[in-house]
Design an enzyme around this catalytic site. Structure first.
Site, PDB file in Angstrom:
ATOM      1  N   ASN A  57       0.850  -1.217  -0.005  1.00 36.12           N
ATOM      2  CA  ASN A  57       0.169  -0.280   0.347  1.00 36.12           C
ATOM      3  C   ASN A  57       1.052   1.656  -0.110  1.00 36.12           C
ATOM      4  O   ASN A  57       2.268   0.926   0.335  1.00 36.12           O
ATOM      5  CB  ASN A  57      -1.370  -0.141   1.440  1.00 36.12           C
ATOM      6  CG  ASN A  57      -0.134  -0.332   3.006  1.00 36.12           C
ATOM      7  OD1 ASN A  57       0.655  -0.752   2.574  1.00 36.12           O
ATOM      8  ND2 ASN A  57      -1.611   0.610   3.514  1.00 36.12           N
ATOM      9  N   GLU A  86       0.425   5.366   0.507  1.00 40.40           N
ATOM     10  CA  GLU A  86      -0.981   6.468   0.936  1.00 40.40           C
ATOM     11  C   GLU A  86       0.110   7.643   0.539  1.00 40.40           C
ATOM     12  O   GLU A  86       0.342   7.645   0.273  1.00 40.40           O
ATOM     13  CB  GLU A  86      -0.967   5.921   2.055  1.00 40.40           C
ATOM     14  CG  GLU A  86      -1.647   4.757   3.002  1.00 40.40           C
ATOM     15  CD  GLU A  86      -1.499   5.202   4.409  1.00 40.40           C
ATOM     16  OE1 GLU A  86      -1.139   5.125   5.469  1.00 40.40           O
ATOM     17  OE2 GLU A  86      -2.474   4.005   4.786  1.00 40.40           O
ATOM     18  N   CYS A 103      -3.920   0.350  -2.155  1.00 35.48           N
ATOM     19  CA  CYS A 103      -4.105  -0.538  -1.532  1.00 35.48           C
ATOM     20  C   CYS A 103      -3.163  -1.357  -2.514  1.00 35.48           C
ATOM     21  O   CYS A 103      -2.709  -2.174  -3.625  1.00 35.48           O
ATOM     22  CB  CYS A 103      -5.443  -1.857  -1.584  1.00 35.48           C
ATOM     23  SG  CYS A 103      -7.156  -0.488  -0.661  1.00 35.48           S
ATOM     24  N   GLU A 118      -3.099  -4.840  -3.224  1.00 40.47           N
ATOM     25  CA  GLU A 118      -3.744  -5.591  -3.836  1.00 40.47           C
ATOM     26  C   GLU A 118      -3.244  -4.839  -5.619  1.00 40.47           C
ATOM     27  O   GLU A 118      -3.378  -5.283  -6.629  1.00 40.47           O
ATOM     28  CB  GLU A 118      -5.292  -6.672  -2.934  1.00 40.47           C
ATOM     29  CG  GLU A 118      -5.002  -7.305  -2.311  1.00 40.47           C
ATOM     30  CD  GLU A 118      -5.782  -6.144  -0.583  1.00 40.47           C
ATOM     31  OE1 GLU A 118      -5.436  -4.636  -0.900  1.00 40.47           O
ATOM     32  OE2 GLU A 118      -6.094  -6.790  -0.004  1.00 40.47           O
ATOM     33  N   CYS A 127     -10.374  -4.950   0.141  1.00 41.06           N
ATOM     34  CA  CYS A 127     -10.961  -3.359   0.219  1.00 41.06           C
ATOM     35  C   CYS A 127     -12.276  -3.602  -0.628  1.00 41.06           C
ATOM     36  O   CYS A 127     -11.679  -4.542  -1.036  1.00 41.06           O
ATOM     37  CB  CYS A 127     -10.864  -2.268   0.934  1.00 41.06           C
ATOM     38  SG  CYS A 127     -10.295  -1.409  -0.997  1.00 41.06           S
ATOM     39  N   CYS A 175     -10.793  -2.718  -4.016  1.00 45.12           N
ATOM     40  CA  CYS A 175      -9.841  -4.557  -4.454  1.00 45.12           C
ATOM     41  C   CYS A 175     -11.122  -5.616  -5.172  1.00 45.12           C
ATOM     42  O   CYS A 175     -10.449  -6.495  -6.005  1.00 45.12           O
ATOM     43  CB  CYS A 175      -8.870  -4.697  -3.640  1.00 45.12           C
ATOM     44  SG  CYS A 175      -7.553  -3.240  -2.994  1.00 45.12           S
TER      45      CYS A 175
HETATM   46  N1  THU Z   1      -5.252  -1.714   2.791  1.00 44.99           N
HETATM   47  C1  THU Z   1      -4.540  -2.183   2.439  1.00 44.99           C
HETATM   48  O1  THU Z   1      -3.799  -1.514   1.147  1.00 44.99           O
HETATM   49  N2  THU Z   1      -5.289  -3.986   1.624  1.00 44.99           N
HETATM   50  C2  THU Z   1      -6.111  -4.259   2.579  1.00 44.99           C
HETATM   51  O2  THU Z   1      -6.847  -5.261   1.772  1.00 44.99           O
HETATM   52  C3  THU Z   1      -6.594  -3.580   3.362  1.00 44.99           C
HETATM   53  C4  THU Z   1      -6.609  -1.912   3.337  1.00 44.99           C
HETATM   54  C5  THU Z   1      -4.562  -0.571   3.177  1.00 44.99           C
HETATM   55  C6  THU Z   1      -5.328   0.628   2.757  1.00 44.99           C
HETATM   56  C7  THU Z   1      -4.120   1.836   3.580  1.00 44.99           C
HETATM   57  O3  THU Z   1      -3.552   2.408   3.283  1.00 44.99           O
HETATM   58  C8  THU Z   1      -4.161   0.966   4.699  1.00 44.99           C
HETATM   59  O4  THU Z   1      -4.748  -0.209   4.255  1.00 44.99           O
HETATM   60  C9  THU Z   1      -5.311   1.262   5.992  1.00 44.99           C
HETATM   61  O5  THU Z   1      -6.996   1.039   5.904  1.00 44.99           O
END
Ligand code: THU
Length: 165
Positions: A63, A65, A74, A76, A113, A116
């Site tokens: 991920n 941000e 994310c 995935e 999420c 994804c």
């Molecule tokens: N996140 C992911 O990368 N994958 C997931 O399956 C759930 C959430 C990340 C998004 C964000 O950067 C952090 O986790 C918190 O939500």
């Protein structure tokens, strides 16, 4: 006339990663390692994803941000986009997801999420092959045979009024 419908799916759960076959263990390890490359200064939640392509190679993502929160991505989708951009035609077959905290791998599996799930579902439709999803953690590994099962009644290209090319 009212019809009552039901959608359900079955998935497997393992206690430890050792119970997986060796290629899946390798994929989970890649996902955990990818989580180390996460850029997550806002949530502090570092996630890694690893995709096994039909040729056998592994492509990872983490991920990333952003101060403008919705601009983040994310793990995935990062991994799947990486695969699509750099290995066109090499079909995603298995996707492993892992999250790390300061104490190491998370205690609970991280579930993709909604965004994804939509992207995973489209990849399956695109290739005509299901993607096996491995959600790993310290105490529990969940294996879902088909990513689309995580998004029942999904929106897809079939819903668009004009058939896409
Ligand atoms: N996140 C992911 O990368 N994958 C997931 O399956 C759930 C959430 C990340 C998004 C964000 O950067 C952090 O986790 C918190 O939500």
């Amino acid at each position: 006339m009212i019809k009552t419908n039901n959608i359900s799916f079955t998935f497997k759960e393992f206690d430890t990663v050792e119970e997986l076959e060796s290629s899946d263990r390798e994929l989970v390890k890649s996902a955990s390692e990818a989580a180390l490359n996460a850029y997550a200064p806002y949530s502090g939640f570092r996630v890694g994803a690893a995709v096994r392509l039909a040729s056998g190679i592994i492509v990872t993502g983490s991920n990333v941000e952003n101060a403008a929160f919705p601009s983040g991505i994310c793990a995935e989708r990062n991994a799947l986009s990486n695969a699509s951009a750099n290995h066109p035609g090499n079909i995603p077959m298995v996707l492993a997801v892992a999250a790390i905290t300061e104490a190491g791998n998370s205690y609970e599996p991280v579930s993709p999420c909604g965004n994804c799930r939509q992207v995973i579902a489209e990849e399956e439709i695109r290739s005509g092959k299901s993607i096996r999803i491995i959600l790993s953690s310290k105490n529990k590994i969940q294996v879902i045979e088909q990513g689309g099962d995580l998004l029942p009644l999904q929106f897809s290209r079939n819903n668009l009024p004009v058939t896409p090319c």
